[in-house]
Motif scaffolding. Structure first.
Motif, PDB file in Angstrom:
ATOM      1  N   ALA A 167       0.834  -1.206   0.000  1.00 39.99           N
ATOM      2  CA  ALA A 167       0.000   0.000   0.000  1.00 39.99           C
ATOM      3  C   ALA A 167       0.867   1.254   0.000  1.00 39.99           C
ATOM      4  CB  ALA A 167      -0.935  -0.009   1.205  1.00 39.99           C
ATOM      5  N   GLU A 168       1.987   1.202   0.702  1.00 38.34           N
ATOM      6  CA  GLU A 168       2.904   2.344   0.703  1.00 38.34           C
ATOM      7  C   GLU A 168       3.455   2.600  -0.691  1.00 38.34           C
ATOM      8  OE1 GLU A 168       4.531   2.001   5.311  1.00 38.34           O
ATOM      9  OE2 GLU A 168       5.707   1.151   3.656  1.00 38.34           O
ATOM     10  N   LEU A 169       3.726   1.534  -1.434  1.00 41.59           N
ATOM     11  CA  LEU A 169       4.233   1.691  -2.798  1.00 41.59           C
ATOM     12  C   LEU A 169       3.228   2.449  -3.661  1.00 41.59           C
ATOM     13  CD1 LEU A 169       6.568   0.815  -4.770  1.00 41.59           C
ATOM     14  CD2 LEU A 169       5.071  -1.078  -5.429  1.00 41.59           C
ATOM     15  N   PHE A 170       1.933   2.217  -3.416  1.00 37.99           N
ATOM     16  CA  PHE A 170       0.877   2.848  -4.200  1.00 37.99           C
ATOM     17  C   PHE A 170       0.465   4.212  -3.654  1.00 37.99           C
ATOM     18  CE2 PHE A 170       0.786  -1.118  -6.245  1.00 37.99           C
ATOM     19  CZ  PHE A 170       0.004  -1.023  -7.386  1.00 37.99           C
ATOM     20  N   ARG A 224      12.037  -1.416  -3.682  1.00 31.60           N
ATOM     21  CA  ARG A 224      10.727  -1.637  -3.087  1.00 31.60           C
ATOM     22  C   ARG A 224       9.711  -2.052  -4.153  1.00 31.60           C
ATOM     23  NH1 ARG A 224       7.432   2.833   0.451  1.00 31.60           N
ATOM     24  NH2 ARG A 224       7.527   3.951  -1.530  1.00 31.60           N
ATOM     25  N   ALA A 225       9.767  -1.394  -5.312  1.00 32.95           N
ATOM     26  CA  ALA A 225       8.864  -1.767  -6.399  1.00 32.95           C
ATOM     27  C   ALA A 225       9.203  -3.159  -6.927  1.00 32.95           C
ATOM     28  CB  ALA A 225       8.947  -0.742  -7.523  1.00 32.95           C
ATOM     29  N   ARG A 226      10.478  -3.453  -7.018  1.00 28.54           N
ATOM     30  CA  ARG A 226      10.902  -4.775  -7.488  1.00 28.54           C
ATOM     31  C   ARG A 226      10.394  -5.859  -6.539  1.00 28.54           C
ATOM     32  NH1 ARG A 226      14.920  -5.777 -11.163  1.00 28.54           N
ATOM     33  NH2 ARG A 226      15.632  -3.618 -11.025  1.00 28.54           N
ATOM     34  N   ALA A 227      10.476  -5.606  -5.234  1.00 27.90           N
ATOM     35  CA  ALA A 227       9.992  -6.576  -4.243  1.00 27.90           C
ATOM     36  C   ALA A 227       8.493  -6.788  -4.394  1.00 27.90           C
ATOM     37  CB  ALA A 227      10.329  -6.103  -2.838  1.00 27.90           C
ATOM     38  N   GLY A 271      -4.093   0.171   7.343  1.00 28.45           N
ATOM     39  CA  GLY A 271      -4.310   1.577   7.651  1.00 28.45           C
ATOM     40  C   GLY A 271      -3.533   2.593   6.844  1.00 28.45           C
ATOM     41  N   VAL A 272      -2.881   2.183   5.777  1.00 23.98           N
ATOM     42  CA  VAL A 272      -2.110   3.140   4.983  1.00 23.98           C
ATOM     43  C   VAL A 272      -3.022   4.206   4.385  1.00 23.98           C
ATOM     44  CG1 VAL A 272      -0.607   3.417   2.975  1.00 23.98           C
ATOM     45  CG2 VAL A 272      -0.286   1.467   4.511  1.00 23.98           C
TER      46      VAL A 272
END
Length: 298
Positions: free
Chosen positions: A33-36, A236-239, A65-66
């Motif tokens: 969710a943080e990535l988005f 982070r995006a790769r993960a 809760g993000v």
């Protein structure tokens, strides 16, 4: 019933609370969710122009809760209530609100949707349902229940649909080209089967404005928001891409043909230089749609 980043649907391939270790899934869901967040921030800015100065904002199916905390940032005068069926995810939501300094106006409500919404102390001015409605068997009835918990003039923001996310070029340099399009088709079949297996499942034409109207609301807008993280992308995006395609590999394994199974295995092999772990051409491109509607009846 948690936010997925999915994006597909960001769809998690686990939808039944009884089968999921939410304690284990929490960190992954939170990271995704943080990535988005850039996508959600654009959606929040759009919402802020449509529902000004709400007193109570409810995040239906909040997960960790993000988004609920982003709603708190967007509406600094509002009380935020995160609603979810998973107590461990709501614990993460409360901890996140504490870290971000919004805990004094942040509450949680645990229980199964949509019935748990009856436990709200008063009607909501803004109710955000981010990719949570499709987890409920009778979506039409759920929308009516959501609408019933809105104040007069309150807004329901429904995040459903959009486009399947893309992570890789059409031709990977090995295997048959067009892998992701074939995975999309398998995921669509899986999603239909998941919906059919839900308790009280009802088949609906996914005309969301029409369903919102049937719930007694007046549709006020539709907008699609992009997440565009181009190659070469971040760790982070790769993960996220690795986790997403790993779940797809596990969820549709028996329906993959031998060539696509072998291709996915190479993509998910950390020791393969052509894998997701090492390729310079990995990206994240996602499009998610939000529909808004207002309660005009008292």
């Amino acid at each position: 019933m948690a936010h997925e980043n999915h994006q597909n649907h960001q769809h998690r391939h686990q939808h039944d609370h009884t089968d999921v270790d939410w304690e284990e899934m929490g960190p992954l869901l939170e990271a995704q969710a943080e990535l988005f967040t850039p996508l959600y921030e654009h959606a929040m800015a759009w919402l802020a122009k449509r529902q000004t100065e709400p007193g109570l904002v409810v995040d239906v199916g909040s997960g960790p809760g993000v988004v609920a905390c982003l709603l708190a940032d967007t509406f600094p005068g509002a009380r935020i209530v995160a609603v979810d069926g998973s107590a461990p995810l709501l614990e993460r939501a409360r901890a996140r609100a504490e870290r971000l300094g919004v805990a004094d106006r942040f509450g949680t409500l645990a229980g199964e949707l949509p019935d748990v919404l009856e436990d709200l102390d008063y009607p909501a001015d803004l109710l955000w349902a981010g990719r949570s409605l499709h987890h409920l068997g009778d979506q039409r009835a759920a929308l009516a229940a959501f609408a019933a918990r809105l104040t007069h003039g309150g807004t329901l923001a429904l995040q459903e649909g959009g486009l399947p996310a893309r992570f890789l070029p059409r031709d990977l340099g090995f295997g048959r080209s067009g892998l992701q399009a074939r995975l999309d088709a398998l995921e669509a079949e899986w999603f239909a089967a998941m919906r059919a297996d839900l308790p009280g499942s009802v088949t609906e034409t996914e005309d969301w404005p029409a369903l919102l109207t049937a719930a007694g609301l007046r549709p006020t807008g539709t907008r699609t928001f992009l997440l565009d993280l181009p190659a070469p992308t971040t760790d982070r995006a790769r993960a996220y891409v690795v986790a997403h395609l790993t779940r797809i590999r596990e969820g549709v394994d028996e329906r993959l043909d031998a060539d696509d199974r072998a291709t996915l295995d190479r993509l998910l092999d950390p020791d393969d230089k052509a894998s997701l772990y090492h390729r310079p051409d990995v990206f994240v491109l996602a499009a998610q749609t939000v529909y808004t509607a207002v309660r005009t009846t008292t």
